[in-house]
Design a protein around this motif. Structure first.
Motif, PDB file in Angstrom:
ATOM      1  N   ALA A 126     -77.157  76.538   5.424  1.00 24.39           N
ATOM      2  CA  ALA A 126     -77.831  75.295   5.817  1.00 24.39           C
ATOM      3  C   ALA A 126     -79.220  75.151   5.202  1.00 24.39           C
ATOM      4  CB  ALA A 126     -77.921  75.215   7.344  1.00 24.39           C
ATOM      5  N   GLU A 127     -79.810  76.265   4.773  1.00 18.04           N
ATOM      6  CA  GLU A 127     -81.138  76.228   4.131  1.00 18.04           C
ATOM      7  C   GLU A 127     -81.016  76.182   2.607  1.00 18.04           C
ATOM      8  OE1 GLU A 127     -80.532  78.760   6.639  1.00 18.04           O
ATOM      9  OE2 GLU A 127     -81.192  77.225   8.045  1.00 18.04           O
ATOM     10  N   GLN A 128     -79.816  75.929   2.119  1.00 22.93           N
ATOM     11  CA  GLN A 128     -79.519  75.861   0.684  1.00 22.93           C
ATOM     12  C   GLN A 128     -79.845  77.167  -0.034  1.00 22.93           C
ATOM     13  OE1 GLN A 128     -81.334  72.276  -0.855  1.00 22.93           O
ATOM     14  NE2 GLN A 128     -79.788  70.995   0.127  1.00 22.93           N
ATOM     15  N   GLN A 129     -79.471  78.273   0.621  1.00 23.25           N
ATOM     16  CA  GLN A 129     -79.636  79.591   0.031  1.00 23.25           C
ATOM     17  C   GLN A 129     -78.266  80.258  -0.065  1.00 23.25           C
ATOM     18  OE1 GLN A 129     -82.279  81.302   2.911  1.00 23.25           O
ATOM     19  NE2 GLN A 129     -84.102  80.437   1.940  1.00 23.25           N
ATOM     20  N   PHE A 130     -77.992  80.861  -1.214  1.00 25.27           N
ATOM     21  CA  PHE A 130     -76.731  81.570  -1.397  1.00 25.27           C
ATOM     22  C   PHE A 130     -76.844  82.957  -0.788  1.00 25.27           C
ATOM     23  CE2 PHE A 130     -76.425  78.335  -4.665  1.00 25.27           C
ATOM     24  CZ  PHE A 130     -75.088  77.963  -4.579  1.00 25.27           C
ATOM     25  N   GLU A 131     -75.956  83.273   0.140  1.00 32.00           N
ATOM     26  CA  GLU A 131     -75.904  84.595   0.750  1.00 32.00           C
ATOM     27  C   GLU A 131     -74.904  85.498   0.042  1.00 32.00           C
ATOM     28  OE1 GLU A 131     -75.150  84.016   4.919  1.00 32.00           O
ATOM     29  OE2 GLU A 131     -76.929  82.761   5.171  1.00 32.00           O
ATOM     30  N   HIS A 132     -74.057  84.916  -0.804  1.00 29.32           N
ATOM     31  CA  HIS A 132     -73.011  85.666  -1.503  1.00 29.32           C
ATOM     32  C   HIS A 132     -73.089  85.382  -3.001  1.00 29.32           C
ATOM     33  CE1 HIS A 132     -71.125  86.524   2.365  1.00 29.32           C
ATOM     34  NE2 HIS A 132     -71.346  85.262   2.661  1.00 29.32           N
ATOM     35  N   ALA A 133     -72.981  86.442  -3.799  1.00 32.27           N
ATOM     36  CA  ALA A 133     -72.987  86.294  -5.259  1.00 32.27           C
ATOM     37  C   ALA A 133     -71.572  86.258  -5.820  1.00 32.27           C
ATOM     38  CB  ALA A 133     -73.770  87.442  -5.897  1.00 32.27           C
ATOM     39  N   ASP A 134     -70.559  86.508  -4.955  1.00 35.38           N
ATOM     40  CA  ASP A 134     -69.172  86.524  -5.413  1.00 35.38           C
ATOM     41  C   ASP A 134     -68.458  85.232  -5.012  1.00 35.38           C
ATOM     42  OD1 ASP A 134     -69.397  87.624  -2.645  1.00 35.38           O
ATOM     43  OD2 ASP A 134     -67.210  87.583  -2.793  1.00 35.38           O
ATOM     44  N   MET A 135     -67.394  84.895  -5.749  1.00 33.09           N
ATOM     45  CA  MET A 135     -66.673  83.654  -5.511  1.00 33.09           C
ATOM     46  C   MET A 135     -66.008  83.624  -4.139  1.00 33.09           C
ATOM     47  SD  MET A 135     -63.718  81.740  -7.785  1.00 33.09           S
ATOM     48  CE  MET A 135     -64.715  81.656  -9.263  1.00 33.09           C
ATOM     49  N   VAL A 136     -65.466  84.744  -3.679  1.00 29.01           N
ATOM     50  CA  VAL A 136     -64.776  84.768  -2.388  1.00 29.01           C
ATOM     51  C   VAL A 136     -65.755  84.478  -1.252  1.00 29.01           C
ATOM     52  CG1 VAL A 136     -63.475  86.208  -0.766  1.00 29.01           C
ATOM     53  CG2 VAL A 136     -62.928  86.279  -3.200  1.00 29.01           C
ATOM     54  N   GLY A 137     -66.911  85.119  -1.263  1.00 24.03           N
ATOM     55  CA  GLY A 137     -67.923  84.861  -0.240  1.00 24.03           C
ATOM     56  C   GLY A 137     -68.414  83.425  -0.280  1.00 24.03           C
ATOM     57  N   GLN A 138     -68.631  82.910  -1.480  1.00 26.47           N
ATOM     58  CA  GLN A 138     -69.059  81.516  -1.612  1.00 26.47           C
ATOM     59  C   GLN A 138     -67.966  80.561  -1.140  1.00 26.47           C
ATOM     60  OE1 GLN A 138     -70.842  80.337  -5.333  1.00 26.47           O
ATOM     61  NE2 GLN A 138     -72.181  82.125  -5.381  1.00 26.47           N
ATOM     62  N   PHE A 139     -66.703  80.900  -1.399  1.00 27.46           N
ATOM     63  CA  PHE A 139     -65.588  80.077  -0.954  1.00 27.46           C
ATOM     64  C   PHE A 139     -65.578  79.958   0.564  1.00 27.46           C
ATOM     65  CE2 PHE A 139     -61.077  80.070   0.466  1.00 27.46           C
ATOM     66  CZ  PHE A 139     -60.756  78.775   0.090  1.00 27.46           C
ATOM     67  N   ALA A 140     -65.703  81.090   1.260  1.00 28.30           N
ATOM     68  CA  ALA A 140     -65.701  81.067   2.721  1.00 28.30           C
ATOM     69  C   ALA A 140     -66.839  80.200   3.248  1.00 28.30           C
ATOM     70  CB  ALA A 140     -65.793  82.490   3.275  1.00 28.30           C
ATOM     71  N   GLN A 141     -68.025  80.341   2.670  1.00 30.42           N
ATOM     72  CA  GLN A 141     -69.162  79.535   3.117  1.00 30.42           C
ATOM     73  C   GLN A 141     -68.931  78.058   2.797  1.00 30.42           C
ATOM     74  OE1 GLN A 141     -71.950  80.486   4.974  1.00 30.42           O
ATOM     75  NE2 GLN A 141     -72.080  78.267   5.145  1.00 30.42           N
ATOM     76  N   THR A 142     -68.340  77.769   1.648  1.00 29.92           N
ATOM     77  CA  THR A 142     -68.044  76.383   1.291  1.00 29.92           C
ATOM     78  C   THR A 142     -67.097  75.765   2.318  1.00 29.92           C
ATOM     79  OG1 THR A 142     -68.376  76.843  -1.057  1.00 29.92           O
ATOM     80  CG2 THR A 142     -67.129  74.860  -0.513  1.00 29.92           C
ATOM     81  N   LEU A 143     -66.075  76.504   2.737  1.00 32.91           N
ATOM     82  CA  LEU A 143     -65.158  75.984   3.752  1.00 32.91           C
ATOM     83  C   LEU A 143     -65.886  75.743   5.074  1.00 32.91           C
ATOM     84  CD1 LEU A 143     -61.878  78.039   3.192  1.00 32.91           C
ATOM     85  CD2 LEU A 143     -62.449  75.734   2.368  1.00 32.91           C
TER      86      LEU A 143
END
Length: 137
Positions: free
Chosen positions: A42-59
């Protein structure tokens, strides 16, 4: 998580059933469109550098926008995924599926996955646009 969709999934006669997505969806109601959402918090910060982690957050981000509009995951009718690395996607299909079922449920709308050379946010590895249709009372 099991979901029941208020929409009709289209399966043409004689076609092999789609796995993990629908070929088409017939829906009536109020339409909700998201912008391209990425895997930051919500603060526009990436907590994950991998695609799978980013995918979960995107969902999770998609679900938050749906909720803000009075929609639920079962109202999704279309997802368009933009990924930067086809091999990373293909090598992690099980993890993608697990996160998808945990966050969205067993609801598989029409989907497309497109590999792109880059996304506007340099750290983003995946971006997803969503369309939902909320049935009217």
């Amino acid at each position: 998580m099991s979901t029941i969709s208020p929409h009709m999934f289209l399966q043409p006669d004689g076609w092999t059933p789609a796995k993990g997505y629908a070929n088409g969806v017939l829906a009536e109601g109020k339409m909700l469109f998201t912008g391209g959402l990425v895997g930051w918090n919500a603060e526009q910060q990436f907590e994950h550098a991998d695609m799978v982690g980013q995918f979960a957050q995107t969902l999770r981000n998609i679900v938050a926008v749906l909720e803000a509009g009075g929609a639920k995951p079962e109202h999704l009718v279309r997802l368009t995924w933009y990924i930067t690395d086809k091999q990373a996607y293909l090598q992690n299909l099980r993890a993608f599926g697990q996160h998808y079922r945990e966050i969205i449920g067993r609801h598989f709308p029409a989907m497309a996955v497109v590999q792109v050379t880059a996304l506007m946010e340099d750290a983003a590895l995946i971006e997803i646009e969503a369309t939902a249709v909320v049935p009217q009372d």
